[in-house]
Design an enzyme around this catalytic site. Sequence first.
Site, short mmCIF file in Angstrom:
data_model
loop_
_atom_site.label_atom_id
_atom_site.label_comp_id
_atom_site.label_asym_id
_atom_site.label_seq_id
_atom_site.Cartn_x
_atom_site.Cartn_y
_atom_site.Cartn_z
N ARG A 82 0.80 -1.20 -0.35
CA ARG A 82 0.27 -0.13 0.10
C ARG A 82 0.97 1.00 0.16
O ARG A 82 0.53 2.06 -0.48
CB ARG A 82 -1.04 -0.12 1.19
CG ARG A 82 -2.10 0.96 1.18
CD ARG A 82 -3.18 0.77 2.32
NE ARG A 82 -2.51 0.94 3.50
CZ ARG A 82 -3.20 0.60 4.79
NH1 ARG A 82 -4.56 0.18 4.69
NH2 ARG A 82 -2.59 0.74 6.12
N LYS A 184 -2.65 6.62 1.56
CA LYS A 184 -2.47 6.92 2.92
C LYS A 184 -1.47 8.14 3.01
O LYS A 184 -0.30 8.10 3.08
CB LYS A 184 -1.78 5.89 3.74
CG LYS A 184 -2.40 5.73 5.16
CD LYS A 184 -2.45 4.17 5.81
CE LYS A 184 -2.66 4.34 7.19
NZ LYS A 184 -4.30 4.46 7.55
N GLU A 220 -16.37 6.37 4.41
CA GLU A 220 -15.63 5.95 5.43
C GLU A 220 -15.66 7.21 6.59
O GLU A 220 -16.32 7.93 6.52
CB GLU A 220 -14.17 5.38 5.23
CG GLU A 220 -13.42 6.30 4.54
CD GLU A 220 -12.00 5.87 4.63
OE1 GLU A 220 -11.39 4.98 5.25
OE2 GLU A 220 -11.27 6.05 3.54
#
Length: 343
Positions: A82, A184, A220
């Site tokens: 990721r 992220k 989210e």
Amino acid sequence: MGKKDIDWGNLGFGYMQTEKRYVSNYKDGAWDEGELTSDANVVINECAGVLQYAQTIFEGLKAYTTKDGHIVAFRPDLNAKRMVDSAVRLQMPPFPEERFLEAIEKVVAANADFVPPYGSGATLYIRPYMFGSNPVIGVKPADEYQFRVFTTPVGPYFKGGVKPITIRVCDFDRAAPRGTGHIKAGLNYAMSLYAIVDAHNKGYDENMYLDSATRTKVEETGGANFIFITKDNKLVTPKSETILPSITRRSLVYVAKEYLGMEVEEREVFFEEVKDFAECGLCGTAAVISPVGKIADHGREICFPSGMDDMGPVTKKLYDTLRGIQMGEIEAPEGWIKVIKKV
Ligand SMILES: *Cc1c(COP(=O)(O)O)cnc(C)c1O
């Protein structure tokens, strides 16, 4: 081993300096060999890319002691992957996945005395991150980068028992279509701070973000993905290009299917259908699952049948199973648990 004299059960989620951290620098088109250092401070130029244009990404994972005493990390290969995706999107040089894993292993082993004992509920939080480090004033990617990994022991997420939280539908947006919601990056958090402080001031624990294009679909929260349980025991979780692909959520989907024999739907979830679900939870590394008891939507309230006292029964089963897998009490799927230090 000389475990540190720390009151593990009463630790909060805060930064505590540990002995070693990993540093590698990128310069002239290549990463150096990297090393562990005792210096917790980062010294960079006043004009560093990260300070001017926020070119920075991070990861978050945990190391902990299993039932049989090994120090392990949970699926760090997915964090490595990721972080590569995040780097590519912010025009940064990816840190090689094998080297990421090696860095995690070195830092955790070097700070083994800070890894909380089995049964304490506490864990060693691991924070890999990377930032543009050389001076950048005209808008462009930096030429030099620093990759670092530090660790800090953190306490059990639920002290004195799990309590369902109350969240609100947020009037601010988190991520634009085709933007950076799926990586992220610090930038996604900087812009969420106003919304979370506002939520807290008004008595809510978290924000539920809707899709910014239509504001009809569930995305989210600021730092956790949603799972819902239907009245007939299916797991439903939002699918969207603009949410962060949570490793906890992906693991729970697998656990639901393969361990609990549940049906799973990964699909768009309209806010209008949320009132019909039986249970709701937030999933992320920090809490595994944090149960949601109530959602406030501008004066209207959605109260889940699971209530405000306990986790819903299906959420609890998912939570206990994944926790059990992580702690070495339940057999893990191949490759999920990376042993860092054997007893
Ligand atoms: C880190 C993060 C999550 C949770 O991901 P995990 O891999 O499960 O810890 C969810 N949403 C956002 C926005 C995040 O940054």
